[in-house]
Design an enzyme around this catalytic site. Structure first.
Site, PDB file in Angstrom:
ATOM      1  N   HIS A 209       2.600  35.459  51.430  1.00  0.00           N
ATOM      2  CA  HIS A 209       2.889  35.123  53.080  1.00  0.00           C
ATOM      3  C   HIS A 209       2.137  34.144  53.639  1.00  0.00           C
ATOM      4  CE1 HIS A 209      -0.591  38.098  53.365  1.00  0.00           C
ATOM      5  NE2 HIS A 209      -0.795  37.509  54.711  1.00  0.00           N
ATOM      6  N   ASP A 210       1.083  34.011  53.271  1.00  0.00           N
ATOM      7  CA  ASP A 210       0.229  32.859  53.876  1.00  0.00           C
ATOM      8  C   ASP A 210      -0.031  31.469  52.921  1.00  0.00           C
ATOM      9  OD1 ASP A 210      -0.220  33.767  56.452  1.00  0.00           O
ATOM     10  OD2 ASP A 210      -2.145  34.731  55.884  1.00  0.00           O
ATOM     11  N   LYS A 213      -0.799  28.178  54.317  1.00  0.00           N
ATOM     12  CA  LYS A 213      -2.126  27.849  54.570  1.00  0.00           C
ATOM     13  C   LYS A 213      -2.973  26.907  53.590  1.00  0.00           C
ATOM     14  CE  LYS A 213      -3.336  31.869  57.553  1.00  0.00           C
ATOM     15  NZ  LYS A 213      -4.043  32.966  57.559  1.00  0.00           N
ATOM     16  N   HIS A 238       1.830  27.074  59.428  1.00  0.00           N
ATOM     17  CA  HIS A 238       1.767  27.717  58.046  1.00  0.00           C
ATOM     18  C   HIS A 238       3.039  28.404  57.708  1.00  0.00           C
ATOM     19  CE1 HIS A 238       0.180  31.347  59.713  1.00  0.00           C
ATOM     20  NE2 HIS A 238       0.570  32.012  58.586  1.00  0.00           N
ATOM     21  N   HIS A 262       7.229  35.443  59.325  1.00  0.00           N
ATOM     22  CA  HIS A 262       6.360  36.491  59.253  1.00  0.00           C
ATOM     23  C   HIS A 262       5.321  36.704  60.617  1.00  0.00           C
ATOM     24  CE1 HIS A 262       3.194  33.765  57.482  1.00  0.00           C
ATOM     25  NE2 HIS A 262       2.350  34.562  57.788  1.00  0.00           N
ATOM     26  N   HIS A 263       5.416  35.673  61.265  1.00  0.00           N
ATOM     27  CA  HIS A 263       4.507  35.584  62.721  1.00  0.00           C
ATOM     28  C   HIS A 263       5.364  35.775  64.044  1.00  0.00           C
ATOM     29  CE1 HIS A 263       0.439  35.355  61.434  1.00  0.00           C
ATOM     30  NE2 HIS A 263       0.821  34.518  60.332  1.00  0.00           N
ATOM     31  N   ASP A 291       0.601  43.635  57.725  1.00  0.00           N
ATOM     32  CA  ASP A 291      -0.452  42.577  57.814  1.00  0.00           C
ATOM     33  C   ASP A 291      -1.506  42.936  58.680  1.00  0.00           C
ATOM     34  OD1 ASP A 291      -1.278  40.059  56.831  1.00  0.00           O
ATOM     35  OD2 ASP A 291      -0.300  38.939  58.343  1.00  0.00           O
TER      36      ASP A 291
HETATM   37 FE   FE2 Z   1       0.226  34.160  58.336  1.00  0.00          FE
HETATM   38 FE   FE2 Z   2      -2.332  38.078  56.198  1.00  0.00          FE
END
Ligand code: FE2
Ligand code: FE2
Length: 349
Positions: A209-210, A213, A238, A262-263, A291
């Site tokens: 998911h990240d 970044k 990200h 996802h955000h 999360d």
């Molecule tokens: Fe994230």
């Molecule tokens: Fe996370």
């Protein structure tokens, strides 16, 4: 290895004539004076070619031919017939006899015909064997390809896990945040009825998911204090960076969509697209909750992990704003012990 010929005729003289002539040609000959005797012999010796008279006492050569074709379609058959019986001879060819010879016959003609039929039979058998070995090879290679694909997909998985561990380490995550949220997402996803390919995509998406970044500098990612406006903007890119990376890879297209969202928040106040409710992919709605769950139940440099009950209360507070209400209810219905099994650790009291 010598070839076996079975000679079937009710006239002893013809049996003798044929077998002695053919044995001179190095064939191994067996004789029978009627159909029943012939069938008994066929059960005990491997026969390559049958030479059979048509008109015999008892059952005829046509009957024998019919039985022969049932026993083994590849046995070569040569029929012998009287001149007056051409129609039956043709019927035999129709029934699968390879050739016929009319009486009276010259023995050289018989030998020549037998040689031709034997040759033809060898070629047919060779072709059959070749086809069988081809089929076997194809099967073998299919199995090999399947194995390789399996190995490849394991290799993919381990590569992804290694990559994600590196990312987690960069953020100084305790243990593996990404692997825990993957397990949590699968638990909650299954409860929501997600299965098969979608469940796999949810798992991969959670794991990665990240990944976006990767493009954020250490100064921002690891900054101890609060981020300023510009840094926030950078940080919020990200999901899109992650999407851009993964959507180029065929088997990660599904997870890429999940990662892009996802955000997002259920009430439409999230980022990057401010999607609302059902506009947000189900997998992203499931993921957002787990999360948060993991973030709250893990130690951070600036605070300790929250107790399980406190975390649950916080999530319930955000039901309908950050989280999908239905998913929130399902989350609260799952016993704590199952979450702990996913985490591989005890969650704080
Ligand atoms: Fe994230
Ligand atoms: Fe996370």
């Amino acid at each position: 290895m010598s070839k076996h010929i079975l000679i079937v005729d009710d006239e002893e003289m013809i049996r003798e004539l044929l077998s002695s002539a053919l044995e001179m040609e190095a064939y191994e000959c067996h004789t029978a004076s009627n159909v029943d005797e012939a069938l008994t012999l066929l059960g005990t010796i491997p026969v390559d070619l049958v030479i059979s008279d048509i008109m015999m006492r008892g059952r005829s050569g046509v009957d024998l031919l019919r039985e022969l074709k049932l026993i083994d379609k590849d046995i070569a058959v040569l029929m012998i017939t009287g001149l007056s019986d051409m129609n039956t001879a043709l019927e035999c060819v129709h029934l699968g006899a390879d050739d016929y010879i009319t009486k009276p016959f010259g023995i050289n003609r018989v030998i020549l015909t037998v040689k031709n039929l034997m040759e033809r039979r060898s070629l047919t058998l060779e072709k059959k064997q070749y086809q069988a070995s081809l089929e076997f090879k194809v099967q073998e290679q299919t199995a090999q390809i399947r194995n390789t694909m399996n190995e490849l997909s394991h290799a993919y998985d381990s590569t992804l896990t290694a990559l994600v561990k590196a990312l987690d380490a960069r953020e100084k995550e305790v243990g593996s945040h990404s692997e825990r949220v993957m397990n949590y997402a699968v638990l909650l996803g299954e409860k929501m009825g997600v299965a098969g390919k979608e469940l796999q995509e949810l798992a991969k998406g959670a794991l990665l998911h990240d990944i976006g970044k990767i493009g954020i500098s250490d100064n921002i990612l690891l900054k101890p204090g609060p981020l300023d406006e510009r840094e926030w903007l950078e940080m919020r890119r990200h999901p899109e960076v992650g999407y851009a990376i993964l959507s180029e890879i065929d088997f990660l297209k599904g997870p890429a969509d999940m990662i892009l969202s996802h955000h997002e928040r259920f009430d439409g106040s999230g980022y990057p697209k401010r999607l609302k409710g059902d506009q947000i992919p189900l997998s992203s709605r499931i993921f957002t909750l787990v999360d948060t769950l993991d973030a709250m139940t893990s130690d951070r440099p600036y605070r300790n992990a929250l107790p399980f009950a406190r975390m649950t209360a916080e999530i319930i507070t955000c039901k309908g704003s950050q989280f999908d209400p239905e998913i929130t209810d399902l989350f609260t219905s799952i016993p704590r012990q199952l979450w702990e099994e996913c985490a591989g650790k005890r969650l704080m009291d």
